[in-house]
Design a protein around this motif. Sequence first.
Motif, PDB file in Angstrom:
ATOM      1  N   LEU A   3       0.750  -1.053  -0.010  1.00  0.00           N
ATOM      2  CA  LEU A   3       0.088   0.134  -0.326  1.00  0.00           C
ATOM      3  C   LEU A   3       1.374   1.417   0.217  1.00  0.00           C
ATOM      4  N   GLY A   4       2.129   1.106   0.819  1.00  0.00           N
ATOM      5  CA  GLY A   4       2.679   2.208   0.823  1.00  0.00           C
ATOM      6  C   GLY A   4       3.273   2.834  -0.662  1.00  0.00           C
ATOM      7  N   LEU A   5       4.327   1.322  -1.492  1.00  0.00           N
ATOM      8  CA  LEU A   5       4.802   1.682  -2.581  1.00  0.00           C
ATOM      9  C   LEU A   5       3.313   2.228  -3.511  1.00  0.00           C
ATOM     10  N   LEU A   6       2.213   1.921  -3.411  1.00  0.00           N
ATOM     11  CA  LEU A   6       1.246   2.170  -4.323  1.00  0.00           C
ATOM     12  C   LEU A   6       0.364   3.972  -4.268  1.00  0.00           C
ATOM     13  N   LEU A   7       0.644   3.886  -2.585  1.00  0.00           N
ATOM     14  CA  LEU A   7       0.686   5.390  -2.506  1.00  0.00           C
ATOM     15  C   LEU A   7       1.573   6.377  -2.962  1.00  0.00           C
ATOM     16  N   SER A   8       2.841   5.916  -3.227  1.00  0.00           N
ATOM     17  CA  SER A   8       4.269   7.004  -3.403  1.00  0.00           C
ATOM     18  C   SER A   8       4.179   7.052  -4.631  1.00  0.00           C
ATOM     19  N   ALA A   9       3.260   5.805  -5.853  1.00  0.00           N
ATOM     20  CA  ALA A   9       2.846   6.612  -7.224  1.00  0.00           C
ATOM     21  C   ALA A   9       1.862   7.423  -7.376  1.00  0.00           C
ATOM     22  N   ALA A  10       0.573   7.285  -6.475  1.00  0.00           N
ATOM     23  CA  ALA A  10      -0.599   8.011  -6.629  1.00  0.00           C
ATOM     24  C   ALA A  10       0.288   9.378  -6.426  1.00  0.00           C
ATOM     25  N   SER A 371      12.003  12.930  15.363  1.00  0.00           N
ATOM     26  CA  SER A 371      12.329  12.233  15.232  1.00  0.00           C
ATOM     27  C   SER A 371      13.980  12.198  14.704  1.00  0.00           C
ATOM     28  N   SER A 372      14.842  12.113  15.498  1.00  0.00           N
ATOM     29  CA  SER A 372      16.466  12.183  15.555  1.00  0.00           C
ATOM     30  C   SER A 372      16.692  13.794  15.820  1.00  0.00           C
ATOM     31  N   GLY A 373      15.964  14.250  16.781  1.00  0.00           N
ATOM     32  CA  GLY A 373      16.032  15.187  17.516  1.00  0.00           C
ATOM     33  C   GLY A 373      15.508  16.276  16.706  1.00  0.00           C
ATOM     34  N   ASN A 374      14.932  15.629  15.429  1.00  0.00           N
ATOM     35  CA  ASN A 374      13.441  17.423  15.011  1.00  0.00           C
ATOM     36  C   ASN A 374      12.516  16.889  15.731  1.00  0.00           C
ATOM     37  N   LYS A 429       8.786   5.364   7.141  1.00  0.00           N
ATOM     38  CA  LYS A 429       8.628   4.435   7.632  1.00  0.00           C
ATOM     39  C   LYS A 429       8.731   5.128   9.771  1.00  0.00           C
ATOM     40  N   PRO A 430       8.082   4.980  10.337  1.00  0.00           N
ATOM     41  CA  PRO A 430       7.535   4.928  11.577  1.00  0.00           C
ATOM     42  C   PRO A 430       9.498   4.103  12.200  1.00  0.00           C
ATOM     43  N   GLY A 431      10.471   5.245  12.721  1.00  0.00           N
ATOM     44  CA  GLY A 431      11.380   4.475  13.006  1.00  0.00           C
ATOM     45  C   GLY A 431      12.815   5.263  11.781  1.00  0.00           C
ATOM     46  N   ASP A 432      11.773   6.066  10.533  1.00  0.00           N
ATOM     47  CA  ASP A 432      13.056   6.236   9.714  1.00  0.00           C
ATOM     48  C   ASP A 432      14.113   6.996  10.105  1.00  0.00           C
ATOM     49  N   SER A 433      15.068   7.688   9.939  1.00  0.00           N
ATOM     50  CA  SER A 433      16.229   8.885  10.682  1.00  0.00           C
ATOM     51  C   SER A 433      14.931  10.069  10.364  1.00  0.00           C
ATOM     52  N   TYR A 434      14.095  10.072   9.251  1.00  0.00           N
ATOM     53  CA  TYR A 434      14.050  11.348   9.099  1.00  0.00           C
ATOM     54  C   TYR A 434      11.961  11.332   9.094  1.00  0.00           C
ATOM     55  N   ALA A 435      11.500   9.929  10.087  1.00  0.00           N
ATOM     56  CA  ALA A 435      10.273  10.178  10.023  1.00  0.00           C
ATOM     57  C   ALA A 435       9.283  11.717  10.839  1.00  0.00           C
ATOM     58  N   MET A 436       9.844  12.502  10.481  1.00  0.00           N
ATOM     59  CA  MET A 436       9.349  13.751  10.984  1.00  0.00           C
ATOM     60  C   MET A 436       8.174  13.931  10.890  1.00  0.00           C
ATOM     61  N   THR A 437       7.727  13.910   9.576  1.00  0.00           N
ATOM     62  CA  THR A 437       6.052  13.709   8.798  1.00  0.00           C
ATOM     63  C   THR A 437       6.527  12.555   7.388  1.00  0.00           C
ATOM     64  N   ALA A 442      -1.141   2.640   8.635  1.00  0.00           N
ATOM     65  CA  ALA A 442      -2.102   2.264   9.194  1.00  0.00           C
ATOM     66  C   ALA A 442      -3.237   2.377   8.910  1.00  0.00           C
ATOM     67  N   LYS A 443      -3.817   4.083   9.384  1.00  0.00           N
ATOM     68  CA  LYS A 443      -4.829   4.154   9.188  1.00  0.00           C
ATOM     69  C   LYS A 443      -5.728   4.843   7.903  1.00  0.00           C
ATOM     70  N   LEU A 444      -4.298   4.721   7.107  1.00  0.00           N
ATOM     71  CA  LEU A 444      -5.091   5.062   5.835  1.00  0.00           C
ATOM     72  C   LEU A 444      -5.609   3.402   5.077  1.00  0.00           C
ATOM     73  N   ARG A 445      -4.879   2.476   5.509  1.00  0.00           N
ATOM     74  CA  ARG A 445      -5.343   0.567   5.302  1.00  0.00           C
ATOM     75  C   ARG A 445      -6.723   0.533   6.044  1.00  0.00           C
TER      76      ARG A 445
END
Length: 477
Positions: A3-10, A371-374, A429-437, A442-445
């Motif tokens: 779903l994440g890949l499809l969202l990226s494409a959309a 995330s990562s201090g940001n 994704k949650p946990g990525d170093s730049y996951a501030m936005t 999960a909610k989209l699914r």
Amino acid sequence: MKLGLLLSAALALAGSTGLLDGAAAGTLSPQEHAEHLARRFAFSMPPAAVAGLAAPGADIAWLDQQLQPGTIDDAGSTLESPPQQLNPDGGFPDWNIYERIMLQHWVRTHRQVQAKLELHWLDHFSVSLDKVGDPAVMANYDKLVRQNALGNFTDLATAVATSAAMLEWLDNDGNIGPVANENFARECMQLFVMGPYQLRMNGAVKTDANGLPIPNYSQDDVQAVALAMTGYQVIYSWNDLNPQTRFTVVYLPGNHDPRPLRFQGQTYTVPDSMKAMRHVISILTHNPSTAPFQAKEMLQRFVTETPSPEYVAAIASVWAQHVDDPDQIAQVVKAIVEYPEFDQADHAMLKQPIELMVGMLRQLPGLLQPSSGNGPGESLIWALSDASQEPYTPPSVFSFYRPGQLATMVNASSRLNRGNDLAWLASIKPGDSYAMTMFDIAKLRTRIGSTKARPIADYLLQALLGGDNPTLRSILV
């Protein structure tokens, strides 16, 4: 993950189009009208909210409530609070927190019409951190604009003119007679209030016997207005380490030119007090050209870049009729939506990067977290900067684009950047170093409620494009 890949494409597909449909105008269904209203006077909505707006009378009730933002509970619209103390050396512990708070508010606020008018007036009364140099001053400016965004234009323009940010941005800080800096006075008349030329109510420029535009003011007017606006100064208390309270705007009578001044064809005695600015601004806001100048610009930013003369005249008449009312701007917004040409302009405008990204974070939905201090939303600042519309850094007094020239923000490179930025946000994704936005997969699914290709594609396109683009739907399926 799929779903994440499809969202990226959309998002990449939608971003590359600039979200401009260009379909022929026609009579809109209640659903289409609701989608159009949500795009133009809100930062868009999830499909379920749009469906609710399409119910009989729901659009009118929603707009009436939105035009009274004080009646809407907006608790939780921000995720951070501004710092109360600077570093011992006077530096900011977090330079970007004020800009993040603004973006958090736009993503989360229930006062959507106020937020869109806030964006409009920030574009109209453009101010940049690059010269102001203090993010707390910028945040104070945004607060003043938001508070007056749906109120009276004279009040709004006065608040802007006497703000620390505008005083510093256009050199009216410490302006002293009898030789005054003319920068703010000129821009106030040319760009902010009444425009450079005399206008008819339908927005047409008046011409003289030789067919030349009739100026709205002369150089003598600029000099006189600049003298009338003297006396204001931004004072910093450098011993105060609270960035929100260490600056204030004061009026210094000794810096004001008290002589009677002639401008706009009359001689005025401007009050030698803090009321001087409002006195001058009120004269300009009551100029006959102000109503069509402001009405046309609002239509160009909210409805269509080519409004008909009849549409401009109708809205200008409402502007002039309510010129002294405390809810003048709210009355104008309602008139804009109720005029038949509003629906005829469905899909007539590109979305600015801010509208595009903030809207998608509201529609799909988005997730802001540290995330990562940001702080939460930090990477949204980066994406908007890459898309050439970081809120605090407009390139000039003309902001990011001039009214009627929105297409200048979009070229082959910027289209690619829009698509890439949105796809990047969707891939985090949650946990990525730049996951501030990121987009909340999960909610989209849960909202989609299906793992089938067609329902997923239909939902994404309904959220992103109103569900009316068969080509993009077939690509996603």
